[in-house]
Design a protein around this motif. Sequence first.
Motif, PDB file in Angstrom:
ATOM      1  N   GLU A 121       0.844  -1.211   0.000  1.00  0.00           N
ATOM      2  CA  GLU A 121       0.000   0.000   0.000  1.00  0.00           C
ATOM      3  C   GLU A 121       0.871   1.251   0.000  1.00  0.00           C
ATOM      4  OE1 GLU A 121      -3.248  -0.065  -0.210  1.00  0.00           O
ATOM      5  OE2 GLU A 121      -3.697  -2.171   0.226  1.00  0.00           O
ATOM      6  N   TYR A 122       1.995   1.169   0.746  1.00  0.00           N
ATOM      7  CA  TYR A 122       2.874   2.331   0.878  1.00  0.00           C
ATOM      8  C   TYR A 122       3.514   2.688  -0.458  1.00  0.00           C
ATOM      9  CZ  TYR A 122       6.458   5.377   2.884  1.00  0.00           C
ATOM     10  OH  TYR A 122       7.241   6.448   3.193  1.00  0.00           O
ATOM     11  N   MET A 123       3.910   1.659  -1.233  1.00  0.00           N
ATOM     12  CA  MET A 123       4.600   1.908  -2.497  1.00  0.00           C
ATOM     13  C   MET A 123       3.626   2.103  -3.656  1.00  0.00           C
ATOM     14  SD  MET A 123       7.600   2.072  -1.547  1.00  0.00           S
ATOM     15  CE  MET A 123       8.707   2.062  -2.955  1.00  0.00           C
ATOM     16  N   HIS A 124       2.328   2.059  -3.388  1.00  0.00           N
ATOM     17  CA  HIS A 124       1.335   2.201  -4.447  1.00  0.00           C
ATOM     18  C   HIS A 124       1.503   3.559  -5.134  1.00  0.00           C
ATOM     19  CE1 HIS A 124      -2.500   2.064  -6.514  1.00  0.00           C
ATOM     20  NE2 HIS A 124      -2.604   0.781  -6.153  1.00  0.00           N
ATOM     21  N   PRO A 125       1.483   3.562  -6.482  1.00  0.00           N
ATOM     22  CA  PRO A 125       1.676   4.826  -7.202  1.00  0.00           C
ATOM     23  C   PRO A 125       0.643   5.888  -6.810  1.00  0.00           C
ATOM     24  CG  PRO A 125       1.531   2.960  -8.736  1.00  0.00           C
ATOM     25  CD  PRO A 125       1.343   2.408  -7.382  1.00  0.00           C
ATOM     26  N   ASP A 126      -0.569   5.439  -6.498  1.00  0.00           N
ATOM     27  CA  ASP A 126      -1.587   6.392  -6.044  1.00  0.00           C
ATOM     28  C   ASP A 126      -1.333   6.729  -4.578  1.00  0.00           C
ATOM     29  OD1 ASP A 126      -3.751   7.858  -5.357  1.00  0.00           O
ATOM     30  OD2 ASP A 126      -5.252   6.313  -5.801  1.00  0.00           O
ATOM     31  N   LEU A 127      -0.914   7.980  -4.328  1.00  0.00           N
ATOM     32  CA  LEU A 127      -0.519   8.360  -2.971  1.00  0.00           C
ATOM     33  C   LEU A 127      -1.673   8.283  -1.971  1.00  0.00           C
ATOM     34  CD1 LEU A 127       1.948  11.294  -3.594  1.00  0.00           C
ATOM     35  CD2 LEU A 127       2.461   8.991  -2.804  1.00  0.00           C
ATOM     36  N   LEU A 128      -2.907   8.243  -2.481  1.00  0.00           N
ATOM     37  CA  LEU A 128      -4.035   8.176  -1.556  1.00  0.00           C
ATOM     38  C   LEU A 128      -4.128   6.805  -0.870  1.00  0.00           C
ATOM     39  CD1 LEU A 128      -6.667  10.253  -3.515  1.00  0.00           C
ATOM     40  CD2 LEU A 128      -5.449  10.877  -1.436  1.00  0.00           C
ATOM     41  N   HIS A 129      -3.276   5.853  -1.298  1.00  0.00           N
ATOM     42  CA  HIS A 129      -3.206   4.569  -0.598  1.00  0.00           C
ATOM     43  C   HIS A 129      -2.374   4.671   0.675  1.00  0.00           C
ATOM     44  CE1 HIS A 129      -4.944   1.302  -3.168  1.00  0.00           C
ATOM     45  NE2 HIS A 129      -5.062   2.345  -3.956  1.00  0.00           N
ATOM     46  N   ARG A 130      -1.606   5.752   0.806  1.00  0.00           N
ATOM     47  CA  ARG A 130      -0.688   5.844   1.931  1.00  0.00           C
ATOM     48  C   ARG A 130      -1.380   5.758   3.293  1.00  0.00           C
ATOM     49  NH1 ARG A 130       3.973   9.921   1.855  1.00  0.00           N
ATOM     50  NH2 ARG A 130       4.685   8.443   0.296  1.00  0.00           N
ATOM     51  N   PRO A 131      -2.532   6.454   3.496  1.00  0.00           N
ATOM     52  CA  PRO A 131      -3.174   6.324   4.804  1.00  0.00           C
ATOM     53  C   PRO A 131      -3.531   4.877   5.161  1.00  0.00           C
ATOM     54  CG  PRO A 131      -4.291   7.978   3.469  1.00  0.00           C
ATOM     55  CD  PRO A 131      -3.200   7.429   2.641  1.00  0.00           C
ATOM     56  N   TYR A 132      -3.844   4.058   4.129  1.00  0.00           N
ATOM     57  CA  TYR A 132      -4.146   2.653   4.427  1.00  0.00           C
ATOM     58  C   TYR A 132      -2.897   1.936   4.936  1.00  0.00           C
ATOM     59  CZ  TYR A 132      -8.496   3.482   1.963  1.00  0.00           C
ATOM     60  OH  TYR A 132      -9.694   3.993   1.589  1.00  0.00           O
ATOM     61  N   ALA A 133      -1.753   2.224   4.294  1.00  0.00           N
ATOM     62  CA  ALA A 133      -0.490   1.641   4.758  1.00  0.00           C
ATOM     63  C   ALA A 133      -0.261   2.026   6.210  1.00  0.00           C
ATOM     64  CB  ALA A 133       0.667   2.121   3.891  1.00  0.00           C
ATOM     65  N   MET A 134      -0.458   3.314   6.498  1.00  0.00           N
ATOM     66  CA  MET A 134      -0.200   3.797   7.850  1.00  0.00           C
ATOM     67  C   MET A 134      -1.207   3.219   8.843  1.00  0.00           C
ATOM     68  SD  MET A 134       2.509   5.288   7.520  1.00  0.00           S
ATOM     69  CE  MET A 134       3.593   6.388   6.631  1.00  0.00           C
ATOM     70  N   ALA A 135      -2.449   2.985   8.396  1.00  0.00           N
ATOM     71  CA  ALA A 135      -3.441   2.398   9.299  1.00  0.00           C
ATOM     72  C   ALA A 135      -3.082   0.942   9.608  1.00  0.00           C
ATOM     73  CB  ALA A 135      -4.834   2.497   8.699  1.00  0.00           C
ATOM     74  N   LEU A 136      -2.560   0.220   8.595  1.00  0.00           N
ATOM     75  CA  LEU A 136      -2.092  -1.149   8.867  1.00  0.00           C
ATOM     76  C   LEU A 136      -0.951  -1.115   9.870  1.00  0.00           C
ATOM     77  CD1 LEU A 136      -2.162  -2.618   5.245  1.00  0.00           C
ATOM     78  CD2 LEU A 136      -3.608  -3.328   7.146  1.00  0.00           C
ATOM     79  N   ASN A 137      -0.036  -0.153   9.683  1.00  0.00           N
ATOM     80  CA  ASN A 137       1.046   0.043  10.655  1.00  0.00           C
ATOM     81  C   ASN A 137       0.474   0.371  12.021  1.00  0.00           C
ATOM     82  OD1 ASN A 137       3.295  -0.441   9.122  1.00  0.00           O
ATOM     83  ND2 ASN A 137       3.399   1.652   8.351  1.00  0.00           N
ATOM     84  N   GLY A 138      -0.559   1.240  12.016  1.00  0.00           N
ATOM     85  CA  GLY A 138      -1.188   1.634  13.276  1.00  0.00           C
ATOM     86  C   GLY A 138      -1.705   0.415  14.024  1.00  0.00           C
ATOM     87  N   ILE A 139      -2.296  -0.532  13.273  1.00  0.00           N
ATOM     88  CA  ILE A 139      -2.809  -1.743  13.922  1.00  0.00           C
ATOM     89  C   ILE A 139      -1.663  -2.521  14.571  1.00  0.00           C
ATOM     90  CG2 ILE A 139      -3.886  -3.983  13.479  1.00  0.00           C
ATOM     91  CD1 ILE A 139      -5.554  -2.460  11.305  1.00  0.00           C
TER      92      ILE A 139
END
Lengths: 290, 270
Positions: free
Chosen positions: A245-263
């Motif tokens: 999710e973090y490396m996804h070209p669409d930067l709007l995926h970044r919060p999902y990466a961070m939420a997975l990290n948050g978990i």
Amino acid sequence: MKNFRLAPYLLNLPLVILSLIFIAGIVNGLLQSFGLIPDLGLYEFTFKYYLEIFKRPDLLGSIGLSLYISLVSSLLAAVFGVLLSLLIVMTGKAKGLTMNIVKIPIIIPHIVVAFFVIAIFSQNGLLARLMYSLGLISSQTDFPALLYTDNAFGIILAYLWKEIPFVAFFVITIMANISSTLGEAARNLGASQWQTFWHVTLPLCLPSIKNAFLIVFAFSLGAYELPYLLGATMPKALPVQAYIEYMHPDLLHRPYAMALNGIMFFVSLFIVVLYYRLLQQNIRKVNGSE
Amino acid sequence: MNTRGIIVGKILLACFALTVLIPIVVILVWSFAARWPWPILLPHSFSLRGLQEIFGGYSGALQVLGSSIVLSLIVALLAVLIGTMTARSLVFYNFYGKKLIELGTILPIIIPSTVFAMGVHVLFIRFGLADNVVGVIIVHLICALPYTIKIMTDVTAAFGGKLEEQASVLGASPLQILKEITLPCLLPGIISSACMAYIISFSQYFLTLIIGGGNVKTFAVMMVPYLQSGDRTIASAYSLVFICSALLVFVIFEKTAKRFTKNGSNYFFV
């Protein structure tokens, strides 16, 4: 030097700077998981990304898989690590060749351990060849697929190879001490070997066993290498999914990466708080019984 | 303890030792195997192809290995320095925020590293530390410090500091005390924490990949594609070179330490 009042603060300066970088990194990641990313024009605090993760079955699968891998590998590592440490203390081999062999896994990186597992447990690995030559299987496909499966056999095995010696290494000093002092006393008073271990040595070692468990659990929950090299395509472990999710070209995926990290962050925080709660209770129990 | 119990214990211990040694022997054989097709148990013929690939020059592996060793040596040096300083403050002083410092020393091993890696990457991009060696050194250092601080705190506490006071009373200068008393006494701890920090840095794959962003190529980052490829000879050769180079650095650490003291004991491998 020792009378210089600023000395402790100066001595701690580099650590403080590095800790601040560390904490800033964690806080920044958490803020992004709550949708606060000014660079992307996101200014509103929201639980949206967490809620969406809990609605997606594939991401729920990732959470389940990561918890399963960490719990199983850390519990087994703790049990076998204590057993290994006990064996070393019992046979009096705390120094010398055996101990040096036990230390080897500490210096071998996870990426190489992953390759060990592939070389031995894959369908054309050494174990399959051994079974073929013993006539137990007649082709590669007869050998059960142990790697890249959703029971994460390969990942757990690799973690155990690294972590059992780690736990043993962590526990052995205190166990050797207790065994030679209080353990000796218990045996002189007529306790059996088993009673001494169960009622004297093990309870006294428990704090360091718990510490080792905690370190190993947090590590395996958040480590990328092994699930990346040995994991199944679906579901992927949390760190692997978060990195995608973090490396996804669409930067709007970044919060999902961070939420997975948050978990991952909140799970390890929960374990740490639980641990300190238990520790406090133990201290109170000890103080209360005096 | 009855003797039968001890024998069973020794057998179990030997099994543990074998579990550790077998994979290492397997990759040792693989890295010299010329052809080892399914389903034979031992290779038909042996060759130096794997090692030639690494040492041959055209793969560039040797340069990467060299720069990777230098990077990890820098991390080890800084980690020992900071670890010794922090340990000193924790053992010898009472100060405001001591509990916080103690918490700070364990945070990086309790918080999952992926969380840290991505969070700090975003920050580093802003401050120009992403995609460069300084950023990589900083994150490696953060990973190594909990261990070096723990080792140095134990050693510093055991050493106490009474000797320093005596020397000071007898008129030694601070520099003399450092050179003649403090360093030799702390040396065992310094060597083991240097080894620990070195191996933590040298083994990092994910953190180097994300913070270094392909600009900082370490041996660990370089070897992962080979480990994933089907060519087990090359993969084994890389693993073998990785392990041997780490051991070589440890031996050099110990030899260097021995030049400074007459104490002849080994530190990492007791």
